[in-house]
Write an enzyme that holds these catalytic residues in place. Structure first.
Site, PDB file in Angstrom:
ATOM      1  N   GLY A 112       0.848  -1.193   0.000  1.00  0.00           N
ATOM      2  CA  GLY A 112       0.000   0.000   0.000  1.00  0.00           C
ATOM      3  C   GLY A 112       0.879   1.236   0.000  1.00  0.00           C
ATOM      4  CB  SER A 113       0.108   4.750   0.648  1.00  0.00           C
ATOM      5  OG  SER A 113      -0.433   4.634   1.946  1.00  0.00           O
ATOM      6  CD  GLU A 151      -0.511   9.286   4.973  1.00  0.00           C
ATOM      7  OE1 GLU A 151      -0.790   9.380   3.754  1.00  0.00           O
ATOM      8  OE2 GLU A 151      -1.195   9.819   5.871  1.00  0.00           O
ATOM      9  CD  GLU A 176       7.161  -5.540  -2.013  1.00  0.00           C
ATOM     10  OE1 GLU A 176       7.588  -4.503  -2.567  1.00  0.00           O
ATOM     11  OE2 GLU A 176       7.782  -6.605  -2.005  1.00  0.00           O
ATOM     12  CB  CYS A 216       3.537   0.076  -6.843  1.00  0.00           C
ATOM     13  SG  CYS A 216       3.745  -1.598  -7.451  1.00  0.00           S
TER      14      CYS A 216
HETATM   15  P1  NAD Z   1      -3.357   2.415   1.318  1.00  0.00           P
HETATM   16  O1  NAD Z   1      -2.082   2.449   2.093  1.00  0.00           O
HETATM   17  O2  NAD Z   1      -4.321   3.517   1.507  1.00  0.00           O
HETATM   18  O3  NAD Z   1      -4.152   1.066   1.626  1.00  0.00           O
HETATM   19  C1  NAD Z   1      -3.602  -0.206   1.458  1.00  0.00           C
HETATM   20  C2  NAD Z   1      -4.311  -1.176   2.385  1.00  0.00           C
HETATM   21  O4  NAD Z   1      -4.024  -0.825   3.741  1.00  0.00           O
HETATM   22  C3  NAD Z   1      -5.833  -1.182   2.257  1.00  0.00           C
HETATM   23  O5  NAD Z   1      -6.313  -2.491   2.418  1.00  0.00           O
HETATM   24  C4  NAD Z   1      -6.250  -0.312   3.435  1.00  0.00           C
HETATM   25  O6  NAD Z   1      -7.569  -0.565   3.865  1.00  0.00           O
HETATM   26  C5  NAD Z   1      -5.229  -0.700   4.474  1.00  0.00           C
HETATM   27  N1  NAD Z   1      -5.014   0.294   5.532  1.00  0.00           N
HETATM   28  C6  NAD Z   1      -5.286   1.638   5.500  1.00  0.00           C
HETATM   29  N2  NAD Z   1      -4.926   2.208   6.667  1.00  0.00           N
HETATM   30  C7  NAD Z   1      -4.423   1.220   7.448  1.00  0.00           C
HETATM   31  C8  NAD Z   1      -3.874   1.191   8.766  1.00  0.00           C
HETATM   32  N3  NAD Z   1      -3.796   2.300   9.520  1.00  0.00           N
HETATM   33  N4  NAD Z   1      -3.432   0.006   9.249  1.00  0.00           N
HETATM   34  C9  NAD Z   1      -3.487  -1.124   8.500  1.00  0.00           C
HETATM   35  N5  NAD Z   1      -4.015  -1.146   7.259  1.00  0.00           N
HETATM   36  C10 NAD Z   1      -4.471   0.003   6.731  1.00  0.00           C
HETATM   37  O7  NAD Z   1      -2.919   2.266  -0.204  1.00  0.00           O
HETATM   38  P2  NAD Z   1      -3.875   2.227  -1.477  1.00  0.00           P
HETATM   39  O8  NAD Z   1      -4.291   3.620  -1.791  1.00  0.00           O
HETATM   40  O9  NAD Z   1      -4.917   1.195  -1.300  1.00  0.00           O
HETATM   41  O10 NAD Z   1      -2.867   1.687  -2.595  1.00  0.00           O
HETATM   42  C11 NAD Z   1      -2.087   2.505  -3.367  1.00  0.00           C
HETATM   43  C12 NAD Z   1      -0.663   2.515  -2.858  1.00  0.00           C
HETATM   44  O11 NAD Z   1      -0.132   1.185  -2.847  1.00  0.00           O
HETATM   45  C13 NAD Z   1       0.261   3.298  -3.755  1.00  0.00           C
HETATM   46  O12 NAD Z   1       1.130   4.071  -2.958  1.00  0.00           O
HETATM   47  C14 NAD Z   1       1.036   2.214  -4.500  1.00  0.00           C
HETATM   48  O13 NAD Z   1       2.286   2.615  -5.003  1.00  0.00           O
HETATM   49  C15 NAD Z   1       1.150   1.171  -3.455  1.00  0.00           C
HETATM   50  N6  NAD Z   1       1.434  -0.139  -4.045  1.00  0.00           N
HETATM   51  C16 NAD Z   1       2.664  -0.683  -3.871  1.00  0.00           C
HETATM   52  C17 NAD Z   1       2.977  -1.902  -4.463  1.00  0.00           C
HETATM   53  C18 NAD Z   1       4.329  -2.521  -4.290  1.00  0.00           C
HETATM   54  O14 NAD Z   1       4.438  -3.721  -4.536  1.00  0.00           O
HETATM   55  N7  NAD Z   1       5.345  -1.787  -3.887  1.00  0.00           N
HETATM   56  C19 NAD Z   1       2.023  -2.563  -5.237  1.00  0.00           C
HETATM   57  C20 NAD Z   1       0.775  -1.971  -5.394  1.00  0.00           C
HETATM   58  C21 NAD Z   1       0.489  -0.761  -4.783  1.00  0.00           C
END
Ligand code: NAD
Length: 470
Positions: free
Chosen positions: A220-221, A223, A242, A276
């Site tokens: 995910g992100s 942050e 990741e 990503c």
């Molecule tokens: P996000 O971080 O908002 O959410 C990712 C997941 O985390 C979701 O399931 C969300 O519900 C959960 N989440 C949110 N807050 C949380 C918390 N406080 N504790 C635990 N879980 C929590 O990211 P997104 O907007 O869904 O995805 C986009 C991001 O993911 C982009 O930054 C992208 O680059 C990244 N990404 C990285 C890869 C990689 O392999 N490096 C692959 C795909 C996406």
């Protein structure tokens, strides 16, 4: 929600809805999980894991292989459902579902190669290095590649003898649920793979903090990744992160421009730019920049934007209204502050759906947010460079370090870029391709640890050393 092999409602009965990002219609209503649901999923995972640890890797692999076969038989239906919840064109959903079957097959193939190591250290001293399951693990996944990223985590986790609780993203939870159902149909014993749907701030945090969960694999992100790392620190859990990226693509003066233009278009606009490892910063040598830009704009203007269900569509909507607003405001800011020139695209559609035009921005200011932040949508900033040294310095000027590509025929340039680019993955004359056979992951703030390849088996198991004197 899937707990102990059964679809269940949230304990408090709450639900949330998933909407089609192309039409804004409600597709489904799903359980809005809470802390009690997370506990119940971890209970199921705890009860099932010891039995699975005793199953041979070959038999565990057999379940993955059977699931891959079932997925291949159902590609069209799974792809349609993925497009409905995620928005991507049907051809990209089809790619992703096929890729998901490939991942399961790849790990199934590693089942028979799974082994412990034996050493004879001295005539009377032997050592065994055993690979053992970690135990109960958690996977938190995003919405941009909900099938593939589910497989990247579930397949090695299960192959290594762990049980898993998955928290999918709330805007694309149906595909992971469908894949988990297929794994059960393929013979996965119940309790080993559980899915809790609901918000990240509650379900995600509860899962990451659960003391019985020994490893967290998060995509995910950056942050949220930072938050996950802090929560996991309380119990010194293993973490794989990741995270975001801002991949540079460097086009040298000797590059095959036709291929490079096609690479930039696919690299930036695939999945509406929500990848990503998308091309997020494009650096083009000044000697070829005018010609390259002309061809790029022509190719971008040929992309048909629309509902992913339509066969002619090459780019769908953004997955959420929030994502659309973020992109629209970045472009608005660029225009207002005059930190770049929008040469094509630059507006959202007025009708239903989260549509934004494929956009190219040139004359981008050094301090523009288009270069310093991760732009998760169809906006491509193009920057001219003088020489390779200049390009590499600027490419590395980012907190991210996921992927990077160089387009050239010059082997000296290839070597120089490979050595100096701060990235977990460097492509030469391609971008975006991520085969399951090789490790994938980021440096700097793009993450920690690697997925894919045989390296993933290390990430999903504990090493135990045994010294033996007879
Ligand atoms: P996000 O971080 O908002 O959410 C990712 C997941 O985390 C979701 O399931 C969300 O519900 C959960 N989440 C949110 N807050 C949380 C918390 N406080 N504790 C635990 N879980 C929590 O990211 P997104 O907007 O869904 O995805 C986009 C991001 O993911 C982009 O930054 C992208 O680059 C990244 N990404 C990285 C890869 C990689 O392999 N490096 C692959 C795909 C996406």
């Amino acid at each position: 929600m899937l707990i102990n092999g059964k679809q269940v409602a949230a304990i408090d009965g709450r639900t949330f809805t998933v909407t089609n990002p192309a039409t804004e219609e409600t597709i489904v209503s799903l359980p809005h999980g809470g802390l009690e649901d997370v506990r119940s999923a971890v209970d199921a995972a705890e009860a099932a894991q010891p039995g699975w640890a005793r199953v041979s890797p070959r038999d565990r692999a057999h379940v993955l292989a059977s699931a891959a076969r079932l997925i291949r038989e159902r590609v069209p239906a799974l792809a349609r459902d993925l497009t409905r919840e995620q928005g991507k064109p049907l051809r990209e959903s089809t790619d992703e579902i096929r890729g998901t079957a490939n991942v399961l097959e790849y790990y199934a193939g590693l089942g028979s190669a799974f082994r412990d190591d034996l050493y004879r250290l001295a005539p009377d001293l032997d050592a065994q290095v055993l690979r053992q399951p970690i135990g109960i693990c958690a996977a938190v996944i995003p919405w941009n590649m909900p099938a593939l990223l589910f497989a990247w985590k579930a397949a090695p986790a299960l192959l290594c003898g762990n049980s898993l609780v998955v928290k999918p993203a709330s805007t694309a939870p149906m595909t992971p649920l469908a894949l988990a159902a297929i794994l059960h149909e393929a013979g996965l014993p119940r309790g080993l793979l559980n899915i809790v749907t609901g918000p990240g701030e509650t379900v995600g945090e509860a899962l990451v903090s659960e003391p019985r969960v020994r490893k967290v694999s998060f995509t995910g992100s950056t942050e949220t990744g930072r938050r996950v790392m802090v929560l996991a620190a309380a119990n010194i859990k293993r973490v794989t992160l990741e995270l975001g990226g801002s991949d540079p693509m460097i086009v040298c003066e000797d590059a095959d421009l036709e291929r490079a233009v096609a690479g930039a278009v696919a690299g930036r606009f695939y999945n509406s730019g929500q990848v990503c490892t998308a091309v997020k910063r494009l650096f083009v040598h000044e000697a070829v920049a005018d010609e390259f830009t002309r061809h790029l704009v022509a190719a971008v203007e040929r992309l048909t934007v629309g509902n992913g269900m339509e066969p002619a569509t090459r780019m769908g909507p953004l997955n959420s209204a929030t994502g659309l607003e973020r992109i629209a405001s970045l472009v608005r800011e660029t225009r207002e502050a005059d930190t770049g020139t929008v040469i094509t695209g630059g507006s959202e559609s007025s009708g239903a759906g989260n549509f934004y035009e494929p956009t190219v921005v040139t004359d981008v200011a050094e301090d523009s947010r288009l270069l310093s932040e991760e732009v998760f949508g169809p906006v491509l900033p193009l920057v001219r460079f003088r020489d390779l040294n200049d390009a590499l310095i600027r490419a590395n000027r980012s907190p991210y370090g996921l992927g990077a590509s160089i387009w050239t025929r010059n082997t000296k340039y290839m070597r120089e870029a490979t050595r100096r680019l701060e990235a977990g993955l460097v492509w030469i004359n391609l971008h975006l391709k991520v085969p399951p056979e090789v490790p994938f992951g980021g440096t700097k703030q793009s993450g920690l640890g690697r997925e894919n390849g045989v390296q993933a088996l290390e990430a999903w198991s504990e090493t135990k050393t045994v010294l033996i004197r007879e």
